[in-house]
Design an enzyme around this catalytic site. Structure first.
Site, PDB file in Angstrom:
ATOM      1  N   LYS A  90      -2.664   3.918   7.155  1.00  0.00           N
ATOM      2  CA  LYS A  90      -1.266   4.155   6.802  1.00  0.00           C
ATOM      3  C   LYS A  90      -1.245   5.107   5.611  1.00  0.00           C
ATOM      4  O   LYS A  90      -2.199   5.167   4.839  1.00  0.00           O
ATOM      5  CB  LYS A  90      -0.535   2.853   6.504  1.00  0.00           C
ATOM      6  CG  LYS A  90      -1.242   1.864   5.615  1.00  0.00           C
ATOM      7  CD  LYS A  90      -0.448   0.570   5.563  1.00  0.00           C
ATOM      8  CE  LYS A  90      -1.212  -0.540   4.855  1.00  0.00           C
ATOM      9  NZ  LYS A  90      -2.240  -1.155   5.703  1.00  0.00           N
ATOM     10  N   SER A 128      -5.170  -3.161  -3.187  1.00  0.00           N
ATOM     11  CA  SER A 128      -3.868  -2.739  -2.704  1.00  0.00           C
ATOM     12  C   SER A 128      -2.758  -3.046  -3.702  1.00  0.00           C
ATOM     13  O   SER A 128      -2.786  -2.587  -4.837  1.00  0.00           O
ATOM     14  CB  SER A 128      -3.593  -3.371  -1.340  1.00  0.00           C
ATOM     15  OG  SER A 128      -2.437  -2.837  -0.745  1.00  0.00           O
ATOM     16  N   HIS A 129      -1.776  -3.847  -3.300  1.00  0.00           N
ATOM     17  CA  HIS A 129      -0.600  -4.109  -4.119  1.00  0.00           C
ATOM     18  C   HIS A 129      -0.779  -5.281  -5.070  1.00  0.00           C
ATOM     19  O   HIS A 129       0.166  -5.668  -5.765  1.00  0.00           O
ATOM     20  CB  HIS A 129       0.604  -4.374  -3.213  1.00  0.00           C
ATOM     21  CG  HIS A 129       0.361  -5.460  -2.208  1.00  0.00           C
ATOM     22  ND1 HIS A 129      -0.385  -5.262  -1.068  1.00  0.00           N
ATOM     23  CD2 HIS A 129       0.749  -6.763  -2.181  1.00  0.00           C
ATOM     24  CE1 HIS A 129      -0.439  -6.393  -0.382  1.00  0.00           C
ATOM     25  NE2 HIS A 129       0.237  -7.313  -1.025  1.00  0.00           N
ATOM     26  N   ARG A 160     -11.227  -9.291  -1.057  1.00  0.00           N
ATOM     27  CA  ARG A 160     -10.430  -9.273  -2.278  1.00  0.00           C
ATOM     28  C   ARG A 160     -10.628 -10.583  -3.033  1.00  0.00           C
ATOM     29  O   ARG A 160     -10.488 -11.653  -2.461  1.00  0.00           O
ATOM     30  CB  ARG A 160      -8.942  -9.093  -1.980  1.00  0.00           C
ATOM     31  CG  ARG A 160      -8.581  -7.743  -1.422  1.00  0.00           C
ATOM     32  CD  ARG A 160      -7.090  -7.667  -1.150  1.00  0.00           C
ATOM     33  NE  ARG A 160      -6.726  -6.408  -0.514  1.00  0.00           N
ATOM     34  CZ  ARG A 160      -5.515  -6.139  -0.036  1.00  0.00           C
ATOM     35  NH1 ARG A 160      -4.563  -7.042  -0.139  1.00  0.00           N
ATOM     36  NH2 ARG A 160      -5.265  -4.979   0.529  1.00  0.00           N
ATOM     37  N   ASP A 182      -1.282   3.807   0.180  1.00  0.00           N
ATOM     38  CA  ASP A 182      -1.068   3.803   1.628  1.00  0.00           C
ATOM     39  C   ASP A 182       0.291   3.229   2.025  1.00  0.00           C
ATOM     40  O   ASP A 182       0.793   3.517   3.098  1.00  0.00           O
ATOM     41  CB  ASP A 182      -2.196   3.074   2.369  1.00  0.00           C
ATOM     42  CG  ASP A 182      -2.347   1.617   1.978  1.00  0.00           C
ATOM     43  OD1 ASP A 182      -1.695   1.184   0.999  1.00  0.00           O
ATOM     44  OD2 ASP A 182      -3.138   0.905   2.635  1.00  0.00           O
ATOM     45  N   ARG A 183       0.907   2.438   1.158  1.00  0.00           N
ATOM     46  CA  ARG A 183       2.241   1.897   1.451  1.00  0.00           C
ATOM     47  C   ARG A 183       3.320   2.730   0.766  1.00  0.00           C
ATOM     48  O   ARG A 183       3.073   3.358  -0.259  1.00  0.00           O
ATOM     49  CB  ARG A 183       2.347   0.438   0.993  1.00  0.00           C
ATOM     50  CG  ARG A 183       1.566  -0.536   1.856  1.00  0.00           C
ATOM     51  CD  ARG A 183       1.749  -1.958   1.321  1.00  0.00           C
ATOM     52  NE  ARG A 183       1.252  -2.951   2.255  1.00  0.00           N
ATOM     53  CZ  ARG A 183       0.009  -3.404   2.284  1.00  0.00           C
ATOM     54  NH1 ARG A 183      -0.872  -2.945   1.408  1.00  0.00           N
ATOM     55  NH2 ARG A 183      -0.368  -4.313   3.161  1.00  0.00           N
ATOM     56  N   GLU A 203       4.186  -0.727  10.208  1.00  0.00           N
ATOM     57  CA  GLU A 203       4.179  -2.171  10.001  1.00  0.00           C
ATOM     58  C   GLU A 203       5.305  -2.557   9.057  1.00  0.00           C
ATOM     59  O   GLU A 203       5.720  -1.760   8.204  1.00  0.00           O
ATOM     60  CB  GLU A 203       2.848  -2.629   9.400  1.00  0.00           C
ATOM     61  CG  GLU A 203       1.664  -2.485  10.321  1.00  0.00           C
ATOM     62  CD  GLU A 203       0.379  -3.034   9.699  1.00  0.00           C
ATOM     63  OE1 GLU A 203      -0.532  -3.377  10.469  1.00  0.00           O
ATOM     64  OE2 GLU A 203       0.293  -3.114   8.451  1.00  0.00           O
ATOM     65  N   ASP A 213      -3.092   1.726  -3.894  1.00  0.00           N
ATOM     66  CA  ASP A 213      -4.019   2.675  -3.273  1.00  0.00           C
ATOM     67  C   ASP A 213      -3.320   3.761  -2.461  1.00  0.00           C
ATOM     68  O   ASP A 213      -3.975   4.548  -1.776  1.00  0.00           O
ATOM     69  CB  ASP A 213      -5.040   1.949  -2.398  1.00  0.00           C
ATOM     70  CG  ASP A 213      -4.411   1.156  -1.262  1.00  0.00           C
ATOM     71  OD1 ASP A 213      -3.322   0.605  -1.461  1.00  0.00           O
ATOM     72  OD2 ASP A 213      -5.014   1.077  -0.181  1.00  0.00           O
ATOM     73  N   THR A 256      -1.292  -7.501  13.638  1.00  0.00           N
ATOM     74  CA  THR A 256      -1.277  -6.892  12.313  1.00  0.00           C
ATOM     75  C   THR A 256      -2.665  -6.352  11.981  1.00  0.00           C
ATOM     76  O   THR A 256      -3.669  -7.013  12.194  1.00  0.00           O
ATOM     77  CB  THR A 256      -0.855  -7.931  11.257  1.00  0.00           C
ATOM     78  OG1 THR A 256       0.478  -8.369  11.552  1.00  0.00           O
ATOM     79  CG2 THR A 256      -0.906  -7.348   9.867  1.00  0.00           C
ATOM     80  N   ASP A 284       2.191   1.847  -3.383  1.00  0.00           N
ATOM     81  CA  ASP A 284       1.398   0.733  -3.896  1.00  0.00           C
ATOM     82  C   ASP A 284       0.153   1.278  -4.608  1.00  0.00           C
ATOM     83  O   ASP A 284       0.023   2.483  -4.832  1.00  0.00           O
ATOM     84  CB  ASP A 284       1.032  -0.234  -2.774  1.00  0.00           C
ATOM     85  CG  ASP A 284       0.072   0.373  -1.757  1.00  0.00           C
ATOM     86  OD1 ASP A 284      -0.035   1.617  -1.706  1.00  0.00           O
ATOM     87  OD2 ASP A 284      -0.579  -0.384  -1.023  1.00  0.00           O
TER      88      ASP A 284
END
Length: 590
Positions: free
Chosen positions: A391, A121-122, A27, A294-295, A378, A292, A359, A290
């Site tokens: 996730k 991601s976020h 990233r 997954d959260r 998580e 993508d 993690t 989020d």
């Protein structure tokens, strides 16, 4: 299509020293990819070169992303390089869109050699935001450390990359495209697939859609509010929740993916529209995702917040509300080490094996592949099952809706019943953001903080690297000394006695690989814990994370900050974080 063979070129390049993939891939700021010559190409070539040529030749690779700025540019380059590196077929989501859970699903469905997810991601999107890439392997999950280390080593010595610059793919039309390349006996194929359908079909085989439709559309239906955050989850939410399960169109908001996510980070904790709507009391259930997909974040009526740690514990306790687990049984539960121990209490009561991992979802995937694990989570809003190897935000929402359909109680009542049954893990992650996110504000003036107070996180970001490393080294020496065990700490009327203290080390029960230095743990005799972790050590600084997990067996309906205050005080005193960093923390900690 042009019937002439397309030229394959080898282009000279020079390595960059900063392309080490983290837990979530590579990233960087968009400008890094745009301004550094061949920065994108180098990393993509390093990914392909990490795959044995015999495995790569004629293989299938899945490609897609969350729709953020630079996605389309990257897709074109990756397809051109895949063709030049011997890949036989690339499967791409329509318009380049694939959620991370859907990409994992498609990898597994088509038995691909792996996939490349384009997401940060976020993190914020747009020209001034972030872009990222992550390589997932054949099981659909994130690459293990041995593979990411190999990618990094290749990136440090790369001298050239292969590319077919004349290859152009139409992302707008579902269907197959074929390209003849020079010196290649078989044509290179690209297949544009419906971004949602394979994943939706998987969910149909996990959940009772008829029961969910009755819950959401029947005579006594509940009202839900779901925020796609202008990320990739939007099309999945609209197709599955609205078109298939009957939710009214006004049940979902911000469901059109935008390159800049509407100008806000695609992070559930920034779901201001949802928070305001839920506060009104007209919606029974709320959720946000989020970038993508997954959260996930779960809210009850009037904004009742469900922490991620509690969420996975409640799903575990009600797991047979989901038909999939009635058929497969439950093989095991798992959580990342910093996640609260709420899940442990369910595992103990149900006599189901509990795994505590570092993690990173790759650790869960290894357990799933070995048939040891069914459900995991998580603390950073990640929950999932063994249907894929990532996730899965929408899966978690459907899991909660399945519980609501079976129990016919509110989110708040279900969680309070859970606390009465098992006790409560009051939990937070101590956070102050000095650059990207300021939270030292008045609680009453900030809707979002009002709703997420039970899970406020106080990260001390961009602190001096030497200071952070020195603190962690001194802290490890302190807590691993034999005299530290059995020490007692008293704050107000609370007394905590140390039962165990260590630097968490994980031996994978499947392949015996060892992951060391995963965080400092102090475990107290009542089951409460303090966790210290250091991450993000780079030229920009470091992040120290302190996790507070305070267990109460009977006193379960108290104010979260009040209940966390004694253990937070101990955590800060032991670490001397304020003295070492010069940070006094946000006003909301008092």
């Amino acid at each position: 299509m042009d019937t002439g063979p397309l030229q394959v070129l080898t282009v000279a390049t020079a390595p960059y020293p900063d392309q080490r993939p983290g837990t979530s891939g590579l990233r960087k700021r968009v400008q890094v990819f745009q301004t550094r010559p061949h920065y994108l190409h180098n990393f993509v070539q390093s990914v392909f070169s990490s795959i044995d040529l015999r495995d790569r030749q004629g293989s299938t690779v899945v490609l897609g992303g969350d729709g953020r700025y630079f996605n389309r540019t990257a897709i074109e380059v990756i397809v051109q390089m895949a063709a030049a590196n011997g890949v036989g077929r690339v499967i791409i989501g329509h318009h380049g869109i694939l959620s991370t859970p859907a990409l994992s699903c498609v990898i597994r469905k088509y038995k691909a050699i792996g996939g490349i997810i384009l997401t940060a991601s976020h993190n914020p999107g747009g020209p001034e935001g972030y872009f990222g890439m992550k390589f997932n392997v054949a099981n659909g999950g994130p690459a293990k450390e041995a593979i990411t280390n190999k990618i990094f080593q290749i990136s440090r010595t790369i001298e050239e990359f292969a590319i077919c610059p004349g290859l152009r793919v139409d992302l707008t039309t579902v269907g197959k495209q074929s390209f003849d390349l020079e010196n290649k006996f078989k044509p290179f194929k690209v297949e544009i697939v419906d971004s949602v359908e394979s994943y939706a079909n998987l969910l149909r085989n996990i959940f009772d859609f008829a029961s969910l439709k009755e819950l959401l559309f029947g005579d006594n239906h509940i009202k839900i509010r779901v925020d796609g955050m202008h990320g990739v989850a939007g099309p999945y939410v609209k197709r599955i929740l609205c078109e298939e399960l009957g939710c009214p169109a006004n049940s979902v908001i911000n469901c059109i993916p935008l390159e800049d996510f509407g100008g806000q980070p695609p992070n559930p904790t920034y779901a201001a529209d949802l928070a305001e709507d839920m506060r009104s009391g007209q919606w029974d259930f709320g959720a946000a995702f989020d970038g993508d997909g997954d959260r996930n974040m779960i809210l009850g009526k009037s904004g009742f917040f469900v922490s991620p740690s509690d969420s996975v514990a409640v799903i575990a306790d009600n797991i047979f509300c989901i038909p999939y687990f009635q058929q497969t049984g439950v093989r095991g539960f798992a959580r990342s080490m910093p996640t609260s121990a709420a899940l442990d209490r369910v595992a103990k009561a149900t006599k189901i094996e509990l795994y505590e991992t570092p993690t990173g979802w790759k650790f869960f995937g290894n357990l799933m592949d070995a048939g040891c694990l069914s459900l995991c989570g998580e603390e950073s809003f990640g929950t999932g099952g063994d249907h894929i190897r990532e996730k899965d935000g929408l899966w978690a929402v459907l899991a909660w809706l399945s519980i609501l359909a079976a129990r016919r109680q509110s989110v708040e009542d279900i969680l309070k019943d859970h606390w009465l049954k098992y006790g409560r893990n009051y939990y937070t992650r101590l956070v102050v953001k000095t650059k990207t996110r300021q939270i030292n504000v008045n609680i009453k003036s900030n809707t979002l903080l009002f709703f997420f107070l039970p899970n406020l996180r106080y990260d001390y970001e961009n602190v001096d690297i030497d200071t952070a490393c020195e603190m962690m080294e001194d802290l490890e020496m302190l807590i691993t000394d034999k005299s530290f065990v059995r020490q007692r700490f008293a704050v107000e009327d609370k007394i905590f006695q140390v039962e165990k203290a260590d630097n968490f080390e994980y031996t994978d029960p499947v392949d015996s690989t060892i992951s060391r230095n995963q965080g400092l743990r102090i475990i107290f005799s009542d089951g409460s814990r303090i966790i210290y972790r250091l991450s993000g050590t780079s030229s920009e600084g470091a992040t120290v994370r302190i996790y507070i997990d305070s267990y109460e067996r009977h006193n379960v309906f108290q104010d979260t900050q009040v209940m966390l205050s004694p253990l937070a005080t101990i955590a800060l005193k032991i670490s001397q974080l304020h003295q070492r960093t010069g940070r006094t923390g946000p006003s909301v900690i008092t």
